[in-house]
Design an enzyme around this catalytic site. Structure first.
Site, PDB file in Angstrom:
ATOM      1  CB  CYS A 168      30.552  25.953  41.451  1.00  0.00           C
ATOM      2  SG  CYS A 168      31.270  27.607  41.380  1.00  0.00           S
ATOM      3  CB  CYS A 170      40.404  30.765  34.288  1.00  0.00           C
ATOM      4  SG  CYS A 170      41.795  31.376  35.240  1.00  0.00           S
ATOM      5  CB  SER A 171      35.883  27.677  34.276  1.00  0.00           C
ATOM      6  OG  SER A 171      35.816  28.351  35.513  1.00  0.00           O
ATOM      7  CG  HIS A 178      31.781  27.363  35.877  1.00  0.00           C
ATOM      8  ND1 HIS A 178      30.736  26.599  36.354  1.00  0.00           N
ATOM      9  CD2 HIS A 178      32.609  27.569  36.945  1.00  0.00           C
ATOM     10  CE1 HIS A 178      30.917  26.361  37.644  1.00  0.00           C
ATOM     11  NE2 HIS A 178      32.046  26.936  38.031  1.00  0.00           N
TER      12      HIS A 178
HETATM   13  N1  CAA Z   1      49.086  41.260  32.671  1.00  0.00           N
HETATM   14  C1  CAA Z   1      48.732  41.171  33.964  1.00  0.00           C
HETATM   15  N2  CAA Z   1      47.467  41.190  34.381  1.00  0.00           N
HETATM   16  C2  CAA Z   1      46.516  41.341  33.455  1.00  0.00           C
HETATM   17  C3  CAA Z   1      46.787  41.460  32.091  1.00  0.00           C
HETATM   18  C4  CAA Z   1      48.143  41.428  31.698  1.00  0.00           C
HETATM   19  N3  CAA Z   1      48.516  41.515  30.411  1.00  0.00           N
HETATM   20  N4  CAA Z   1      45.638  41.583  31.417  1.00  0.00           N
HETATM   21  C5  CAA Z   1      44.662  41.534  32.328  1.00  0.00           C
HETATM   22  N5  CAA Z   1      45.199  41.396  33.563  1.00  0.00           N
HETATM   23  C6  CAA Z   1      44.515  41.309  34.839  1.00  0.00           C
HETATM   24  C7  CAA Z   1      43.999  42.647  35.207  1.00  0.00           C
HETATM   25  O1  CAA Z   1      44.385  42.864  36.553  1.00  0.00           O
HETATM   26  C8  CAA Z   1      42.493  42.510  35.136  1.00  0.00           C
HETATM   27  O2  CAA Z   1      41.900  43.122  36.212  1.00  0.00           O
HETATM   28  P1  CAA Z   1      41.339  44.654  36.049  1.00  0.00           P
HETATM   29  O3  CAA Z   1      40.014  44.521  35.348  1.00  0.00           O
HETATM   30  O4  CAA Z   1      41.179  45.119  37.445  1.00  0.00           O
HETATM   31  O5  CAA Z   1      42.297  45.426  35.223  1.00  0.00           O
HETATM   32  C9  CAA Z   1      42.310  40.997  35.293  1.00  0.00           C
HETATM   33  O6  CAA Z   1      43.465  40.384  34.729  1.00  0.00           O
HETATM   34  C10 CAA Z   1      41.143  40.429  34.536  1.00  0.00           C
HETATM   35  O7  CAA Z   1      41.227  40.879  33.215  1.00  0.00           O
HETATM   36  P2  CAA Z   1      39.944  40.859  32.333  1.00  0.00           P
HETATM   37  O8  CAA Z   1      38.789  41.419  33.083  1.00  0.00           O
HETATM   38  O9  CAA Z   1      40.253  41.422  30.982  1.00  0.00           O
HETATM   39  O10 CAA Z   1      39.795  39.301  32.202  1.00  0.00           O
HETATM   40  P3  CAA Z   1      38.719  38.469  31.451  1.00  0.00           P
HETATM   41  O11 CAA Z   1      37.422  39.187  31.380  1.00  0.00           O
HETATM   42  O12 CAA Z   1      39.305  37.958  30.180  1.00  0.00           O
HETATM   43  O13 CAA Z   1      38.542  37.241  32.456  1.00  0.00           O
HETATM   44  C11 CAA Z   1      39.384  35.680  34.010  1.00  0.00           C
HETATM   45  C12 CAA Z   1      39.589  36.331  32.643  1.00  0.00           C
HETATM   46  C13 CAA Z   1      39.649  36.717  35.084  1.00  0.00           C
HETATM   47  C14 CAA Z   1      40.358  34.535  34.139  1.00  0.00           C
HETATM   48  C15 CAA Z   1      37.932  35.180  34.118  1.00  0.00           C
HETATM   49  O14 CAA Z   1      37.628  34.348  33.028  1.00  0.00           O
HETATM   50  C16 CAA Z   1      37.687  34.409  35.407  1.00  0.00           C
HETATM   51  O15 CAA Z   1      37.576  35.017  36.460  1.00  0.00           O
HETATM   52  N6  CAA Z   1      37.581  33.065  35.337  1.00  0.00           N
HETATM   53  C17 CAA Z   1      37.370  32.229  36.516  1.00  0.00           C
HETATM   54  C18 CAA Z   1      35.934  32.243  36.949  1.00  0.00           C
HETATM   55  C19 CAA Z   1      35.784  31.521  38.261  1.00  0.00           C
HETATM   56  O16 CAA Z   1      36.602  31.671  39.156  1.00  0.00           O
HETATM   57  N7  CAA Z   1      34.714  30.731  38.382  1.00  0.00           N
HETATM   58  C20 CAA Z   1      34.478  29.930  39.577  1.00  0.00           C
HETATM   59  C21 CAA Z   1      35.279  28.682  39.505  1.00  0.00           C
HETATM   60  S1  CAA Z   1      35.474  27.918  41.087  1.00  0.00           S
HETATM   61  C22 CAA Z   1      34.227  26.744  41.176  1.00  0.00           C
HETATM   62  O17 CAA Z   1      33.755  26.250  40.172  1.00  0.00           O
HETATM   63  C23 CAA Z   1      33.735  26.369  42.545  1.00  0.00           C
HETATM   64  C24 CAA Z   1      32.907  27.363  43.276  1.00  0.00           C
HETATM   65  O18 CAA Z   1      32.054  26.975  44.091  1.00  0.00           O
HETATM   66  C25 CAA Z   1      33.098  28.825  43.100  1.00  0.00           C
END
Ligand code: CAA
Length: 421
Positions: free
Chosen positions: A105, A239-240, A366
């Site tokens: 990142c 989360c970002s 991000h």
């Molecule tokens: N209860 C429990 N779990 C649930 C749920 C509920 N009600 N609803 C969803 N989930 C879970 C499910 O397990 C789902 O996984 P599946 O697809 O396998 O079912 C998982 O949450 C994700 O759900 P979505 O796909 O619907 O989530 P989303 O598309 O809204 O994304 C997020 C949300 C997962 C938080 C996503 O925004 C994300 O991954 N954000 C972080 C991104 C990240 O990590 N970037 C890097 C930052 S680190 C950095 O900057 C440094 C570096 O060098 C990397």
């Protein structure tokens, strides 16, 4: 390091950052779903370069070198070799030397370092582009790609969502040591989304969140981790975003400004920078961002500044706990007291130390390779009065950017100074 040859940001551009929740992102339910696709990595790269050239009237034949920050083009888009991709943006970029830079990142930030150092080597006009497309796969698969920015062999098993888990590990340790609450962390989300709501380029421009919603786990704000010890310490709102987008800045020496016909008053100077890495998978202290502290200390020292001299900043809030740890690593707050700075309101748009004015990684989005470049472009835009509804209504002289790769493993910090004459 303080550049021996002065370096200026002479131009910048940012594409809209888009992804789930953004009205411009084509997904099931969108009226154009099935009729039109979201822009590809190539389109983001070429669009932002053309925008920079057009908006500032830059003659591309003057550009001598280029750096492209990107983390995982091969994984998300089946495309590498992105230095040569940028040359497709304009025929006059043919036969220049462009290369891709990868530092997770911090890819964009390390691209900026490459460009600054190219200017020290004698080049006068150097382009830096950052771009990432991440929405080509489901979030869980994308999380596995992003986990390659951690020490994959030892840290990937912590959770499918490895980076959220690594930062939840820090939030847990910090809460247990200093009594931080979920409600405290929710204030970072509310600040980020409220700034993003005023920024038309932001991924979360149209998404509203209240303190109550951000502070409370539930179906609307799930705790997504499976690791039972870490699960309670991270909600989606911490989360970002998984965003697509690109940013570009054009750096130039004094001779480069003359060739470009740009006045210093239209520029921002890179006063000094810090660049530090530490071994993957070997975080020494979960309560601190030690690499960030070292990079920022280097940049501030070489700029002849103190943390208190900073008037506007872009910091790497990949998760809510990260913005808090950044405040402490920069030296704005003592360890354990970062939350007091946030709650004082000083880092809000109305405060005297506005941080992440366009929404940061939580609100602006991000697209990982673009983030470090976008941070520099954002400080330029604030200093030059280009931020519209989120413009800070006073002159700004000194700005700071902090771009982090991995769990505080690679950090680039820039001290930027507004040129007024
Ligand atoms: N209860 C429990 N779990 C649930 C749920 C509920 N009600 N609803 C969803 N989930 C879970 C499910 O397990 C789902 O996984 P599946 O697809 O396998 O079912 C998982 O949450 C994700 O759900 P979505 O796909 O619907 O989530 P989303 O598309 O809204 O994304 C997020 C949300 C997962 C938080 C996503 O925004 C994300 O991954 N954000 C972080 C991104 C990240 O990590 N970037 C890097 C930052 S680190 C950095 O900057 C440094 C570096 O060098 C990397």
């Amino acid at each position: 390091m303080r550049p021996a040859r002065p370096v200026y940001i002479a131009a910048q551009a940012i594409t809209p950052f888009i992804g789930k929740g953004n009205p411009h992102f084509i997904a099931p339910g969108h009226p154009e779903y099935g009729k039109r696709d979201n822009p590809t990595l190539e389109e983001h790269l070429c669009t932002v370069v053309r925008k920079l050239l057009d908006d500032h009237g830059i003659d591309p034949s003057l550009i001598q070198r280029g750096f492209v920050g990107n983390f995982a083009g091969e994984l998300f888009s089946k495309q590498g070799h992105l230095g040569a991709m940028v040359a497709r943006a304009d025929a006059r970029l043919a036969s220049k030397g462009f290369t891709r830079v990868e530092a997770a990142c911090a890819s964009g930030g390390v691209g900026l370092v490459g460009a600054i150092e190219a200017i020290q080597a004698g080049f006068d006009v150097v382009l830096v582009v950052g771009a990432e497309v991440q929405t080509t796969v489901r979030a869980r698969e994308g999380a596995d790609y992003l986990a390659r920015a951690a020490h994959y062999a030892t840290e990937r098993p912590i959770d499918d969502f490895t980076f959220p888990a690594l930062l939840a590990r820090r939030a847990k340790a910090y809460k247990e040591t200093y009594g931080l609450t979920d409600r405290d962390l929710a204030h970072f989300t509310v600040k980020a989304y409220s700034n993003a709501n005023r920024n038309p380029l932001a991924h979360m421009h149209a998404v509203k969140i209240t303190l109550e919603q951000a502070a409370t786990a539930g179906d609307h704000n799930p705790q997504i981790l499976q690791n039972p010890e870490l699960k309670p310490h991270l909600k989606v709102s911490d989360c970002s975003q998984v965003s697509d987008g690109a940013a570009a800045v054009l750096l130039a020496s004094e001779a480069g400004l003359q060739k470009l016909g740009r006045r210093k008053a239209d520029c921002v100077q890179v006063r000094a920078y810090g660049f530090c890495t530490n071994p993957l998978g070997q975080v020494q202290n979960l309560l601190r961002f030690d690499t960030t502290a070292a990079a920022v200390a280097e940049a501030l020292r070489d700029a002849g500044c103190t943390p208190q001299d900073v008037q506007v900043a872009e910091v790497h809030d990949c998760f809510t706990i990260a913005e808090l740890l950044m405040y402490e690593a920069i030296g704005w707050a003592e360890q354990g007291k970062g939350i007091e700075l946030l709650l004082s309101g000083r880092t809000s748009l109305e405060g005297d130390l506005p941080v992440n004015t366009g929404g940061g990684l939580l609100g602006f989005g991000h697209p990982v390779g673009a983030t470090g470049v976008k941070q520099a472009a954002e400080i330029y835009r604030q200093m030059k009065g280009l931020c519209g509804d989120y413009q800070i209504p006073r002159e700004l002289h000194t700005g700071l950017t902090v771009n982090m790769g991995g769990d505080d493993r690679t950090v680039v910090a820039l001290v930027l100074e507004n040129c007024t004459v």
